[in-house]
Design a protein around this motif. Structure first.
Motif, PDB file in Angstrom:
ATOM      1  N   ILE A 194      -5.897  -1.968   7.213  1.00 46.55           N
ATOM      2  CA  ILE A 194      -5.353  -1.495   5.942  1.00 46.55           C
ATOM      3  C   ILE A 194      -4.635  -2.600   5.179  1.00 46.55           C
ATOM      4  CG2 ILE A 194      -3.245  -0.658   7.046  1.00 46.55           C
ATOM      5  CD1 ILE A 194      -3.053   1.462   4.933  1.00 46.55           C
ATOM      6  N   TYR A 204       0.797  -1.232   0.000  1.00 49.34           N
ATOM      7  CA  TYR A 204       0.000   0.000   0.000  1.00 49.34           C
ATOM      8  C   TYR A 204       0.830   1.284   0.000  1.00 49.34           C
ATOM      9  CZ  TYR A 204       0.905  -1.081   4.932  1.00 49.34           C
ATOM     10  OH  TYR A 204       1.499  -1.435   6.114  1.00 49.34           O
ATOM     11  N   SER A 231       2.369   9.144   2.173  1.00 52.22           N
ATOM     12  CA  SER A 231       2.318   7.736   1.759  1.00 52.22           C
ATOM     13  C   SER A 231       3.672   7.072   1.927  1.00 52.22           C
ATOM     14  CB  SER A 231       1.868   7.627   0.296  1.00 52.22           C
ATOM     15  OG  SER A 231       0.537   8.092   0.131  1.00 52.22           O
ATOM     16  N   THR A 245      -3.061   5.641   9.482  1.00 51.48           N
ATOM     17  CA  THR A 245      -1.927   4.808   9.880  1.00 51.48           C
ATOM     18  C   THR A 245      -0.626   5.584   9.811  1.00 51.48           C
ATOM     19  OG1 THR A 245      -3.085   2.851   9.027  1.00 51.48           O
ATOM     20  CG2 THR A 245      -0.738   2.643   9.441  1.00 51.48           C
ATOM     21  N   LEU A 296       4.701   5.249   5.174  1.00 53.27           N
ATOM     22  CA  LEU A 296       4.183   3.906   5.443  1.00 53.27           C
ATOM     23  C   LEU A 296       5.226   2.826   5.199  1.00 53.27           C
ATOM     24  CD1 LEU A 296       0.635   4.256   3.840  1.00 53.27           C
ATOM     25  CD2 LEU A 296       1.207   4.252   6.258  1.00 53.27           C
ATOM     26  N   THR A 327      -8.723   2.121   1.290  1.00 54.11           N
ATOM     27  CA  THR A 327      -7.339   1.931   1.707  1.00 54.11           C
ATOM     28  C   THR A 327      -6.613   3.243   1.890  1.00 54.11           C
ATOM     29  OG1 THR A 327      -7.287  -0.159   0.481  1.00 54.11           O
ATOM     30  CG2 THR A 327      -5.184   0.778   1.120  1.00 54.11           C
ATOM     31  N   SER A 328      -6.913   4.212   1.044  1.00 51.85           N
ATOM     32  CA  SER A 328      -6.228   5.499   1.117  1.00 51.85           C
ATOM     33  C   SER A 328      -6.529   6.221   2.425  1.00 51.85           C
ATOM     34  CB  SER A 328      -6.646   6.372  -0.075  1.00 51.85           C
ATOM     35  OG  SER A 328      -6.012   7.626  -0.017  1.00 51.85           O
ATOM     36  N   THR A 375      -1.356   3.907  -2.270  1.00 53.56           N
ATOM     37  CA  THR A 375      -2.087   5.023  -1.666  1.00 53.56           C
ATOM     38  C   THR A 375      -1.705   6.368  -2.273  1.00 53.56           C
ATOM     39  OG1 THR A 375      -0.420   5.126   0.084  1.00 53.56           O
ATOM     40  CG2 THR A 375      -2.404   3.827   0.514  1.00 53.56           C
ATOM     41  N   ARG A 387      -3.670  -1.124  11.506  1.00 49.00           N
ATOM     42  CA  ARG A 387      -2.771  -1.901  10.650  1.00 49.00           C
ATOM     43  C   ARG A 387      -3.423  -3.160  10.086  1.00 49.00           C
ATOM     44  NH1 ARG A 387      -0.764  -4.367   7.509  1.00 49.00           N
ATOM     45  NH2 ARG A 387       1.412  -4.882   7.125  1.00 49.00           N
ATOM     46  N   ALA A 392      -4.781   4.577   5.205  1.00 45.98           N
ATOM     47  CA  ALA A 392      -3.344   4.843   5.114  1.00 45.98           C
ATOM     48  C   ALA A 392      -2.986   6.182   5.752  1.00 45.98           C
ATOM     49  CB  ALA A 392      -2.897   4.826   3.654  1.00 45.98           C
ATOM     50  N   SER A 411      -6.106  -3.940   1.694  1.00 50.62           N
ATOM     51  CA  SER A 411      -5.275  -3.756   0.506  1.00 50.62           C
ATOM     52  C   SER A 411      -5.073  -5.071  -0.231  1.00 50.62           C
ATOM     53  CB  SER A 411      -3.923  -3.169   0.911  1.00 50.62           C
ATOM     54  OG  SER A 411      -3.088  -3.023  -0.206  1.00 50.62           O
TER      55      SER A 411
END
Length: 815
Positions: free
Chosen positions: A192, A30, A308, A457, A311, A450-451, A34, A189, A454, A196
């Protein structure tokens, strides 16, 4: 400390792949996915982003964690003296026999580990159970050494932090903030990573559907699979993942490690293929020039890109937070020799593919970089398993943090299951496990993006890393006692890197990062309310306690009688008589022939060695037969829920009585002077045990009426009616008992007789209420504490006490 063999290191390294590094290994799913393709203006920016990934992985997980932070492990046997000094104990004589200190590898990590180090080396602790004023004398028959050093020399930084109370609260807040980030990560966590992976499965099934579906339904079926399939499948996988947690770290690690190895070899192999086939020039991006070129033109669009990129190091904190589950050597070797090079190869290959297919639909998803269509389906299935494994590190880190917070009175009482007899840091918290599962599924279904997950996260990762950097800089100055310049350099160097990522994630606050604030408020309210309530309850207990003179001088005028048996009185105060016990005596006018005041004291260390577990002393004169036992434990110890806890205390008191014969100074010493004792063996000087599985212990029912207690006056030899039974051991005097003084032998015999007569347990229940006119914040904290206290899944004293022998005496405190 036992030295770890290479075979043990290899086994732990193998297991750590499935527990610690699952998250880092699945981040490629991801990191690029993302990123909004419209935010990339040219292939050069992909090269610049890879440069950021390379240097971020090099600076944070490799340099910061593997080579610096892991050295700050909170070794439970490393400095017992400092742990006791932090507890407010003034030593007169203390002996440490290192040859007798044999433990398995005992390590602990996480923000609370760093916080505990600061508590030990600077007087910044606010935990009520760490306070005390007892004086201790410690004696060994074979070896007596001089008093220890007075601790580390003072420096300006320590003096400044110790002077201001606001610094103490700030440090506790920072430690709680770091703990909240790890707990929030344990929720976000899994959501996501699994979502993903299931989106990749949806894309794979969508391609298959186009082959078999009629022409007029191809696009409709494919879009439906992409849109509606991921969430239900992700929820099902999450339920399976959290259900597996009860099997423990060792079994899960052995099961998950092959999956991680297969996954990493799979994606790194295709990463190498993409580098050769698409863009070998990507390797030049390891130069920091690319990163600096990106920073020169930074704007809001570039800030979104960095949110992003951060991550890629999501999971780095697990290297330290999961330190109690594995050894430093195994964690470091696994990362340097395998994880680090494989991840760089994977990200380089994905960046090379994207740079040449920038405008291709779905190019930013890792599955699109798989060269062969048939292997893409294999990737979809493998990514599902890898995503489930990737969530394991944050879940186990969450268990470790809750266990540490609970032991330091910053989290409500929950059941903690130790899943390994050799690695004591491996724990499982059932209540937290199901809470994580419910919240994770709720965010998966609620956001379904997912974005957005993210962004939340990324904010949790950046904040957690910055918290570790702040605490670590203080550890360098106060614990390692390096020059202040070294501490400032560490803070500025790593803090500036993490601050850049933190600011980038804050720009996406309204695009999903707000979810983290919900979790932060939820967990912080629980921790802050519990700590505040525990602190105020302890302060109220201390203010309302009475002196021993009240019991010995005033109680005879009330006609108080002594009845056969032993009464264990559990309280948080370590001097004087707790208020609830005086309340009980005032109404019942009777207490037992032998009274033992038991207090549990948490030390800011992972473990307290068994040889220094108990502090035993007298309460009042010798003829009163009242004793005080302070049970010390670390935040990884498990001393309360053992079946032989009561027997250990009785044997320790017997050893204290025997040793006191040779300590003429302690014979007439005031209350508060105690002797450090461990769990005596059968070759000790006091009481010895003989297994008696056929007999049972008679427990004196503390719920019986005053009339029932007074029916057995002191010295009558009568035995109250049994209200509960359990298996026990039998005590007797040692064979050389005729050599003892008559007074010692008589006191030990009285202890045996009292044990045979029965046992009762007294437990105080302090109920807090806010005073009229209190501010709103105080009222909310008190209300939250009362709610948590009533709904705790574990009792205040987690002992196997028969219900018929337990008396809870309630007192109400207005704060």
């Amino acid at each position: 400390m036992q030295k770890e063999t290479w075979m043990q290191t290899l086994i732990l390294s193998f297991q750590s792949l499935g527990v610690i590094y699952g998250r880092l290994s699945t981040a490629p799913l991801y990191v690029f996915e993302t990123i909004d393709a419209e935010d990339i203006s040219s292939p050069d920016e992909i090269h610049e982003l890879f440069s950021f990934i390379f240097w971020t992985l090099t600076l944070i997980p490799l340099l910061k964690y593997a080579f610096i932070v892991l050295k700050a492990d909170d070794d439970g046997e490393g400095n017992v003296l400092d742990a006791l000094v932090c507890s407010g104990i003034d030593f007169t004589v203390f002996v440490v026999n290192l040859k007798q200190t044999q433990t398995s590898l005992i390590l602990a990590g996480g923000p609370f580990s760093l916080y505990s180090l600061l508590c030990r080396h600077a007087k910044v602790g606010l935990i009520p159970s760490n306070s005390g004023s007892s004086k201790i004398s410690y004696h060994e028959e074979d070896e007596i050494s001089s008093a220890p050093s007075q601790g580390k020399p003072e420096n300006k930084a320590r003096k400044a932090i110790e002077k201001y109370k606001s610094c103490h609260y700030l440090l506790l807040f920072v430690a709680l903030l770091g703990a909240c980030m790890i707990l929030s990560d344990a929720v976000l966590r899994p959501a996501i990573s699994v979502l993903s992976a299931t989106s990749g499965l949806g894309r794979s099934l969508a391609k298959i559907s186009k082959v078999f579906s009629p022409d007029e339904k191809k696009d409709h079926t494919a879009n439906a699979l992409k849109k509606y399939l991921p969430a239900p499948v992700a929820c099902a996988i999450l339920v399976c993942l959290f259900t597996l947690q009860r099997h423990g770290t060792k079994r899960i690690g052995c099961f998950f490690a092959p999956i991680v190895i297969t996954w990493l070899i799979f994606i790194s192999g295709f990463g190498l293929y993409n580098i050769i086939h698409y863009d070998a020039q990507i390797l030049r991006a390891v130069s920091p020039v690319y990163m600096l070129r990106f920073m020169r033109k930074v704007n809001l669009r570039h800030e979104k890109l960095l949110s992003s990129v951060v991550l890629c190091i999501a999971g780095s904190e697990a290297m330290f937070a999961d330190l109690g589950h594995f050894s430093k050597k195994s964690i470091k070797i696994t990362f340097i020799c395998f994880i680090y090079p494989v991840l760089l190869l994977t990200y380089a290959g994905q960046a090379a593919f994207i740079s040449k297919n920038l405008r291709v639909d779905g190019a930013f998803h890792l599955s699109e970089s798989i060269p062969h269509g048939s292997l893409e389906h294999v990737f979809a299935v493998l990514s599902l398993f890898a995503s489930a494994v990737g969530s394991q590190s944050t879940i186990t880190a969450g268990f470790s943090i809750i266990h540490q917070c609970q032991a330091l009175d910053c989290f409500p009482r929950v059941k903690v299951v130790h899943t390994s007899n050799k690695i004591f840091g491996q724990v499982y918290v059932p209540d937290a496990n199901w809470l994580f599962m419910i919240l994770s599924i709720a965010f998966t279904v609620g956001l379904h993006d997912t974005s957005k997950l993210a962004k939340a996260t990324g904010l949790a990762v950046a904040t957690g890393l910055l918290v570790t950097t702040c605490l670590m800089s203080l550890v360098i100055a106060l614990y390692w006692e390096k020059h202040l310049f070294a501490s400032v350099c560490f803070l500025l160097f790593f803090g500036s890197v993490e601050a850049i990522y933190l600011s980038s994630t804050l720009t996406s606050f309204f695009h999903g990062a707000w979810c983290l604030i919900i979790l932060l408020v939820f967990f912080m309210t629980i921790m802050a309310a519990w700590h505040y309530g525990t602190l105020k309850k302890y302060e109220s207990d201390v203010e309302n306690k009475v002196s021993i003179e009240w019991l010995t001088d005033y109680s005879p005028s009330l006609g108080v009688s002594r009845v056969p048996g032993i009464g264990f009185v559990y309280s948080d105060v370590d001097t004087g008589i707790p208020a609830f016990f005086t309340h009980f005596i005032s109404n019942i006018a009777a207490y037992h022939q032998v009274v033992v005041f038991v207090t549990f004291k948490a030390s800011p260390v992972p473990y307290v060695h068994e040889s220094r577990r108990y502090l035993i002393g007298r309460v009042g004169q010798k003829e009163y037969k009242m004793y005080r036992c302070i049970v010390r434990y670390g935040y990884h110890d498990n001393v309360r829920d053992t079946d032989d806890f009561e027997d250990d205390i009785i044997r320790s008191i017997g050893e204290f009585i025997a040793r006191e014969e040779y300590d003429h100074e302690a014979l007439n010493s005031p209350e508060g002077r105690m002797i450090v004792l461990g769990i005596p063996s059968n070759d000790g000087n006091g009481l010895i045990t003989v297994a008696d599985m056929s007999s049972t212990t008679t427990v004196v029912g503390v719920s019986e009426s005053r009339r029932g207690l007074l029916d057995a006056p002191s010295g009558s030899g009568g035995t109250p009616p049994p209200l509960g039974k359990k298996k026990r051991v039998q005590f007797m005097l040692p064979p050389e008992s005729p050599q003892m003084r008559v007074s010692v032998s008589q006191e030990l015999r009285a202890m045996i007789d009292a044990r045979e007569s029965g046992t009762a347990y007294f437990l105080g229940q302090s109920h807090l209420t806010a005073r009229q006119g209190s501010n709103l914040l105080k009222r909310l904290l008190v209300m939250a504490y009362v709610f948590l206290d009533k709904n705790c899944r574990e009792p205040p004293v987690a002992l196997n006490i028969p219900n018929a022998a337990l008396l809870e005496v309630g007192t109400v405190y207005k704060i």
